[in-house]
Design a protein around this motif. Structure first.
Motif, mmCIF file in Angstrom:
data_model
loop_
_atom_site.group_PDB
_atom_site.id
_atom_site.type_symbol
_atom_site.label_atom_id
_atom_site.label_comp_id
_atom_site.label_asym_id
_atom_site.label_seq_id
_atom_site.Cartn_x
_atom_site.Cartn_y
_atom_site.Cartn_z
ATOM 1 N N LEU A 154 0.839 -1.193 0.000
ATOM 2 C CA LEU A 154 0.000 0.000 0.000
ATOM 3 C C LEU A 154 0.879 1.250 0.000
ATOM 4 O O LEU A 154 0.529 2.270 -0.584
ATOM 5 C CB LEU A 154 -0.903 -0.029 1.234
ATOM 6 N N SER A 155 2.045 1.167 0.641
ATOM 7 C CA SER A 155 2.971 2.298 0.644
ATOM 8 C C SER A 155 3.471 2.611 -0.766
ATOM 9 O O SER A 155 3.667 3.781 -1.121
ATOM 10 C CB SER A 155 4.157 2.020 1.572
ATOM 11 N N ALA A 156 3.666 1.586 -1.594
ATOM 12 C CA ALA A 156 4.088 1.808 -2.984
ATOM 13 C C ALA A 156 3.008 2.559 -3.754
ATOM 14 O O ALA A 156 3.311 3.434 -4.570
ATOM 15 C CB ALA A 156 4.405 0.479 -3.657
ATOM 16 N N VAL A 157 1.751 2.235 -3.488
ATOM 17 C CA VAL A 157 0.638 2.945 -4.131
ATOM 18 C C VAL A 157 0.631 4.397 -3.664
ATOM 19 O O VAL A 157 0.519 5.323 -4.471
ATOM 20 C CB VAL A 157 -0.716 2.277 -3.815
ATOM 21 N N ALA A 158 0.771 4.608 -2.359
ATOM 22 C CA ALA A 158 0.772 5.969 -1.813
ATOM 23 C C ALA A 158 1.916 6.784 -2.399
ATOM 24 O O ALA A 158 1.745 7.963 -2.715
ATOM 25 C CB ALA A 158 0.865 5.924 -0.284
ATOM 26 N N LYS A 159 3.091 6.158 -2.579
ATOM 27 C CA LYS A 159 4.235 6.862 -3.165
ATOM 28 C C LYS A 159 3.944 7.260 -4.610
ATOM 29 O O LYS A 159 4.284 8.360 -5.038
ATOM 30 C CB LYS A 159 5.490 5.994 -3.091
ATOM 31 N N LYS A 160 3.296 6.381 -5.361
ATOM 32 C CA LYS A 160 2.954 6.695 -6.754
ATOM 33 C C LYS A 160 2.000 7.888 -6.812
ATOM 34 O O LYS A 160 2.118 8.747 -7.678
ATOM 35 C CB LYS A 160 2.326 5.476 -7.425
#
Length: 70
Positions: free
Chosen positions: A43-49
């Motif tokens: 989910l952190s990767a999505v938030a970073k994107k």
């Protein structure tokens, strides 16, 4: 395989939040998260994107603990 975190809805469910006037929708998968047709492991990767900088995905999507959105 990602173990199911208590803070997450079941695979197949969507997580929705407003961010800078846009509605962000992420689909929970058995082993990741789908956002705009791309699969991310965390989910952190999505938030970073979305934000362009690293942030905690659970905090970004307001999935902090049990009891729903407050």
């Amino acid at each position: 395989h990602v173990s199911q975190d208590d803070r997450l809805p079941m695979p197949g469910a969507g997580i929705v939040r407003e961010y800078k006037g846009e509605t962000i929708e992420v689909r929970v998968l058995p082993d990741g998260f789908e956002y705009e047709g791309e699969v991310h492991r965390t989910l952190s990767a999505v938030a970073k994107k979305i934000t362009g900088s690293h942030c905690n995905g659970y905090l970004f999507f307001r999935l902090t603990g049990k009891g729903g959105d407050r």
